[in-house]
Design a protein around this motif. Structure first.
Motif, PDB file in Angstrom:
ATOM      1  N   ILE A 305       0.863  -1.282  -0.011  1.00 53.93           N
ATOM      2  CA  ILE A 305      -0.075   0.132  -0.136  1.00 53.93           C
ATOM      3  C   ILE A 305       0.761   1.180  -0.125  1.00 53.93           C
ATOM      4  CG2 ILE A 305      -1.778   1.313   1.213  1.00 53.93           C
ATOM      5  CD1 ILE A 305      -2.891  -0.901  -0.018  1.00 53.93           C
ATOM      6  N   ASP A 306       1.866   1.264   0.884  1.00 55.13           N
ATOM      7  CA  ASP A 306       2.575   2.441   0.827  1.00 55.13           C
ATOM      8  C   ASP A 306       3.289   2.985  -0.626  1.00 55.13           C
ATOM      9  OD1 ASP A 306       4.155   4.254   3.138  1.00 55.13           O
ATOM     10  OD2 ASP A 306       5.877   3.499   1.973  1.00 55.13           O
ATOM     11  N   GLY A 307       3.694   1.616  -0.971  1.00 51.81           N
ATOM     12  CA  GLY A 307       4.352   1.876  -2.440  1.00 51.81           C
ATOM     13  C   GLY A 307       3.616   2.548  -3.477  1.00 51.81           C
ATOM     14  N   LEU A 308       2.162   2.711  -3.291  1.00 57.73           N
ATOM     15  CA  LEU A 308       1.533   3.468  -4.121  1.00 57.73           C
ATOM     16  C   LEU A 308       1.448   5.044  -4.122  1.00 57.73           C
ATOM     17  CD1 LEU A 308      -1.752   1.145  -3.861  1.00 57.73           C
ATOM     18  CD2 LEU A 308      -0.232   1.103  -5.685  1.00 57.73           C
ATOM     19  N   PHE A 309       1.902   5.577  -3.059  1.00 61.57           N
ATOM     20  CA  PHE A 309       2.013   6.790  -2.700  1.00 61.57           C
ATOM     21  C   PHE A 309       3.413   7.296  -3.014  1.00 61.57           C
ATOM     22  CE2 PHE A 309      -1.306   4.945  -0.453  1.00 61.57           C
ATOM     23  CZ  PHE A 309      -2.358   6.071  -0.529  1.00 61.57           C
ATOM     24  N   ASP A 310       3.810   8.791  -3.380  1.00 62.06           N
ATOM     25  CA  ASP A 310       4.936   9.309  -3.499  1.00 62.06           C
ATOM     26  C   ASP A 310       5.112   9.962  -2.268  1.00 62.06           C
ATOM     27  OD1 ASP A 310       3.553  11.814  -3.200  1.00 62.06           O
ATOM     28  OD2 ASP A 310       3.129  12.243  -5.232  1.00 62.06           O
ATOM     29  N   ASP A 311       6.283  10.729  -2.115  1.00 62.45           N
ATOM     30  CA  ASP A 311       6.582  11.511  -0.794  1.00 62.45           C
ATOM     31  C   ASP A 311       6.088  12.715  -0.381  1.00 62.45           C
ATOM     32  OD1 ASP A 311       8.432   9.459  -0.236  1.00 62.45           O
ATOM     33  OD2 ASP A 311      10.003  10.042  -1.458  1.00 62.45           O
ATOM     34  N   GLY A 312       5.034  13.417  -0.778  1.00 61.60           N
ATOM     35  CA  GLY A 312       4.316  14.557  -0.801  1.00 61.60           C
ATOM     36  C   GLY A 312       3.810  14.319   0.640  1.00 61.60           C
ATOM     37  N   LYS A 313       3.561  15.541   1.503  1.00 62.55           N
ATOM     38  CA  LYS A 313       3.183  15.421   2.709  1.00 62.55           C
ATOM     39  C   LYS A 313       1.654  14.945   2.831  1.00 62.55           C
ATOM     40  CE  LYS A 313       5.495  19.666   4.236  1.00 62.55           C
ATOM     41  NZ  LYS A 313       5.784  20.750   4.892  1.00 62.55           N
ATOM     42  N   SER A 315       0.237  12.971   0.499  1.00 67.11           N
ATOM     43  CA  SER A 315       0.480  11.453  -0.018  1.00 67.11           C
ATOM     44  C   SER A 315       0.675  10.719   1.227  1.00 67.11           C
ATOM     45  CB  SER A 315       1.387  11.319  -1.080  1.00 67.11           C
ATOM     46  OG  SER A 315       0.771  11.898  -2.155  1.00 67.11           O
ATOM     47  N   ARG A 316       1.621  11.148   2.078  1.00 64.09           N
ATOM     48  CA  ARG A 316       2.267  10.287   3.466  1.00 64.09           C
ATOM     49  C   ARG A 316       0.856  10.255   4.294  1.00 64.09           C
ATOM     50  NH1 ARG A 316       4.768   6.810   2.972  1.00 64.09           N
ATOM     51  NH2 ARG A 316       4.414   7.040   0.619  1.00 64.09           N
ATOM     52  N   GLN A 317       0.261  11.273   4.569  1.00 61.85           N
ATOM     53  CA  GLN A 317      -0.811  11.111   5.368  1.00 61.85           C
ATOM     54  C   GLN A 317      -2.008  10.222   4.766  1.00 61.85           C
ATOM     55  OE1 GLN A 317      -2.313  15.253   7.064  1.00 61.85           O
ATOM     56  NE2 GLN A 317      -0.721  15.846   5.828  1.00 61.85           N
ATOM     57  N   LEU A 318      -2.402  10.105   3.472  1.00 60.50           N
ATOM     58  CA  LEU A 318      -3.163   9.272   2.994  1.00 60.50           C
ATOM     59  C   LEU A 318      -2.679   7.861   2.825  1.00 60.50           C
ATOM     60  CD1 LEU A 318      -5.071  11.323   0.296  1.00 60.50           C
ATOM     61  CD2 LEU A 318      -5.910  10.914   2.438  1.00 60.50           C
ATOM     62  N   ALA A 319      -1.428   7.617   2.847  1.00 59.30           N
ATOM     63  CA  ALA A 319      -1.065   6.344   2.705  1.00 59.30           C
ATOM     64  C   ALA A 319      -1.283   5.896   4.353  1.00 59.30           C
ATOM     65  CB  ALA A 319       0.735   6.343   2.538  1.00 59.30           C
ATOM     66  N   GLN A 355       0.052  27.775  -6.141  1.00 59.18           N
ATOM     67  CA  GLN A 355      -1.166  27.040  -6.249  1.00 59.18           C
ATOM     68  C   GLN A 355      -1.161  25.803  -7.050  1.00 59.18           C
ATOM     69  OE1 GLN A 355      -4.891  28.378  -7.892  1.00 59.18           O
ATOM     70  NE2 GLN A 355      -5.984  27.345  -6.042  1.00 59.18           N
ATOM     71  N   PRO A 356      -0.343  25.932  -8.298  1.00 60.33           N
ATOM     72  CA  PRO A 356      -0.297  24.935  -9.159  1.00 60.33           C
ATOM     73  C   PRO A 356       0.320  23.583  -8.465  1.00 60.33           C
ATOM     74  CG  PRO A 356       0.353  26.841 -10.370  1.00 60.33           C
ATOM     75  CD  PRO A 356       0.072  27.150  -9.044  1.00 60.33           C
ATOM     76  N   LEU A 357       1.605  23.730  -7.665  1.00 62.68           N
ATOM     77  CA  LEU A 357       2.153  22.607  -6.766  1.00 62.68           C
ATOM     78  C   LEU A 357       1.219  21.994  -5.809  1.00 62.68           C
ATOM     79  CD1 LEU A 357       5.699  23.967  -6.255  1.00 62.68           C
ATOM     80  CD2 LEU A 357       4.698  22.469  -8.357  1.00 62.68           C
ATOM     81  N   LEU A 358       0.495  22.795  -5.292  1.00 60.46           N
ATOM     82  CA  LEU A 358      -0.323  22.247  -4.254  1.00 60.46           C
ATOM     83  C   LEU A 358      -1.499  21.323  -4.904  1.00 60.46           C
ATOM     84  CD1 LEU A 358      -0.846  25.358  -2.061  1.00 60.46           C
ATOM     85  CD2 LEU A 358       0.256  23.454  -1.386  1.00 60.46           C
ATOM     86  N   LEU A 359      -2.255  21.979  -6.163  1.00 64.86           N
ATOM     87  CA  LEU A 359      -3.255  21.461  -6.654  1.00 64.86           C
ATOM     88  C   LEU A 359      -2.889  19.927  -7.251  1.00 64.86           C
ATOM     89  CD1 LEU A 359      -5.292  24.231  -8.235  1.00 64.86           C
ATOM     90  CD2 LEU A 359      -5.957  22.983  -6.157  1.00 64.86           C
ATOM     91  N   ALA A 360      -1.745  19.924  -7.693  1.00 65.78           N
ATOM     92  CA  ALA A 360      -1.122  18.604  -8.367  1.00 65.78           C
ATOM     93  C   ALA A 360      -0.745  17.845  -7.227  1.00 65.78           C
ATOM     94  CB  ALA A 360       0.372  19.058  -8.950  1.00 65.78           C
ATOM     95  N   GLU A 361      -0.312  18.305  -6.176  1.00 68.32           N
ATOM     96  CA  GLU A 361      -0.136  17.076  -5.027  1.00 68.32           C
ATOM     97  C   GLU A 361      -1.386  16.712  -4.355  1.00 68.32           C
ATOM     98  OE1 GLU A 361       1.753  17.023  -0.535  1.00 68.32           O
ATOM     99  OE2 GLU A 361       2.154  18.655  -1.827  1.00 68.32           O
ATOM    100  N   LEU A 362      -2.365  17.545  -4.412  1.00 68.54           N
ATOM    101  CA  LEU A 362      -3.755  17.110  -3.977  1.00 68.54           C
ATOM    102  C   LEU A 362      -4.356  15.887  -4.859  1.00 68.54           C
ATOM    103  CD1 LEU A 362      -6.458  17.431  -2.485  1.00 68.54           C
ATOM    104  CD2 LEU A 362      -7.234  19.445  -3.979  1.00 68.54           C
TER     105      LEU A 362
END
Length: 491
Positions: A305-313, A315-319, A355-362
């Motif tokens: 499961i963890d391997g499906l997520f990147d290292d974004g903040k 992403s780490r929480q949703l992982a 904002q583009p980086l935040l929305l991309a991370e979302l």
């Protein structure tokens, strides 16, 4: 020598991270194993708080065929996404591929059957794919409303506005309360946990033997999870570790705190406060042991499961949320609510860069989360939604936007009936929906969205009215966000 400040620090750490956890997690785990409980009707809600006030008018915006497209372009001017994606300022971001210039069209049908030609922000490819798969609902021009009203009615105080409309901390309280009240310190998810259905009724059986409370935050203590008698657990993303701040083999401060706590545990005393502290410490230590044991037992599945997520903040929480859901049966959970957060949305300046980086991370985090749920065969059992302090002005202040009122929110999940909900606003400055200076007056209350989420989660009609007493003021009532089940089949 034990210092008073170390005692206070230890108490502070424990008070924050172990509030109202299961009093005996080890016994709870044994009870779960003995009963071999399975959550046949498991459901979870995940709230993503976009801290700072997300400019959702650039997250989802009109495409060229939309009747509001030209108003959007004219009002936003340099901040309109089609205007800035080809500008040198936007493209000169060191070749960062997250600054995409490709517009991403989606078609959403509203409840009247009208189709809206829209775009999601470049970089939100994952959200676009989920929308095309009918798993995304956009709640248009929604916000904190105590009662419906026109611009003139609110301005002339003939209808009640939320207090301190454009203040971050006050509006977050109002959002979490579920009733637009910024004078309370509790939240609607916490109150929902205390409703009869989830505390003593048909959906309480699993949670009564649970190791953790129904609510879990992976971003600090949160009002949304706090009820009158209960609080959510606060956990950190990643593998379960030792209690925050305590480590006999850690740095000097951690060793000092550990020695302090050990000394407090060994001092004979009938002091009520000391006994309470000892009980919480023991509970936290047991919980750490339980989680460590479960992580060891299920290490391969958790790693997958963890391997499906990147290292974004985010992403780490949703992982971490996905991993907790994987362990739902071992933890004895039948219903869960999770709080995660992504900050940085207070874009008064530099919005085109930030904002583009935040929305991309979302988008990436939500897409990865849905992939994880698919692996767990739970896409229809988990619903994710966004929240934010408030919207932002349609108008630019030069390089950003200021605090607004109405905004768009997302609801994502396999059980969601994808589409557009609420009324798409007039995006003309000074137009019908402009409350003041480019701040849009919401035409849909967050109460209507929240009531739909609570109903899907399992709250009865009477309980929803208890949770959201203002709901009866809105003639349309709760939104029909979810696919209906007929004879066991989604229709």
């Amino acid at each position: 020598m034990i210092l008073r400040r170390e005692v206070l620090k230890a108490l502070g750490v424990l008070g924050t991270s172990t509030a109202l956890l299961q009093s005996n997690p080890l016994l709870a785990l044994q009870t779960i194993a003995a009963k071999q409980q399975t959550a046949s009707d498991y459901k979870a809600l995940v709230c993503i708080m976009l801290n700072g006030g997300n400019d959702a008018f650039n997250m989802v915006f009109p495409d060229t065929p939309h009747p509001e497209y030209q108003n959007y372009i004219n009002t936003r001017q340099a901040l309109a996404v089609p205007n800035y994606v080809n500008q040198p300022q936007y493209l000169a971001n060191k070749g960062d591929t997250r600054y995409s210039k490709q517009l991403l069209p989606i078609m959403l049908r509203d409840l009247d059957g009208e189709t809206h030609a829209l775009n999601v922000h470049p970089g939100m490819q994952g959200l676009q794919a989920l929308s095309r798969d009918k798993q995304v609902a956009v709640i248009a021009n929604s916000g904190v409303l105590i009662e419906p009203g026109s611009r003139d009615e609110f301005k002339q105080n003939r209808k009640q506005k939320p207090a301190f409309l454009f203040a971050h901390n006050q509006q977050r309280k109002a959002v979490y309360s579920g009733i637009g009240d910024n004078n309370v310190t509790t939240g609607w998810a916490g109150h929902m946990n205390e409703l009869p259905t989830f505390s003593t009724g048909s959906l309480s059986q699993g949670n009564q033997h649970a190791v953790l409370p129904m609510g879990i935050s992976f971003h600090g203590s949160n009002q949304w999870l706090r009820g009158q008698q209960t609080m959510g657990a606060v956990l950190a993303p990643g593998k379960p570790g030792k209690i925050i701040g305590l480590d006999a083999k850690g740095n000097q401060r951690q060793q000092a705190r550990t020695a302090t706590v050990q000394a407090l545990q060994s001092i004979p005393s009938d002091d009520v406060l000391l006994r309470l502290m000892r009980g919480k410490l023991t509970s936290a230590q047991d919980l750490s042991a339980v989680l460590t044991q479960l992580w060891t037992t299920h290490s391969k599945a958790l790693a997958k499961i963890d391997g499906l997520f990147d290292d974004g903040k985010l992403s780490r929480q949703l992982a971490a949320v996905a991993q907790a859901i994987l362990l739902r049966e071992s933890l004895g959970m039948q219903r869960q609510v999770f709080m995660v957060e992504l900050g940085g949305f207070d874009t008064h300046a530099g919005q085109i860069d930030k904002q583009p980086l935040l929305l991309a991370e979302l988008s990436r985090a939500i897409s990865s989360f849905q992939q994880a749920l698919a692996v767990l065969s739970l896409t229809k059992q988990v619903t994710t939604f966004t929240a934010s302090d408030f919207g932002r002005t349609l108008t630019s202040n030069g390089s950003g936007t200021d605090h607004g009122w109405g905004s768009h929110q997302l609801v994502v999940g396999g059980a969601v009936q994808g589409g557009l909900y609420g009324k798409w606003p007039s995006m003309l400055r000074g137009g019908a929906d402009d409350y003041r200076s480019g701040r849009l007056l919401p035409t849909t209350s967050l109460t209507q969205m929240n009531a739909s989420l609570a109903t899907w989660f399992g709250a009865s009609a009477d309980e929803v009215n208890i949770l959201f007493p203002n709901l009866k003021r809105f003639p349309a009532g709760a939104m029909p966000l979810f696919q209906r089940v007929k004879n066991g089949v989604l229709v």
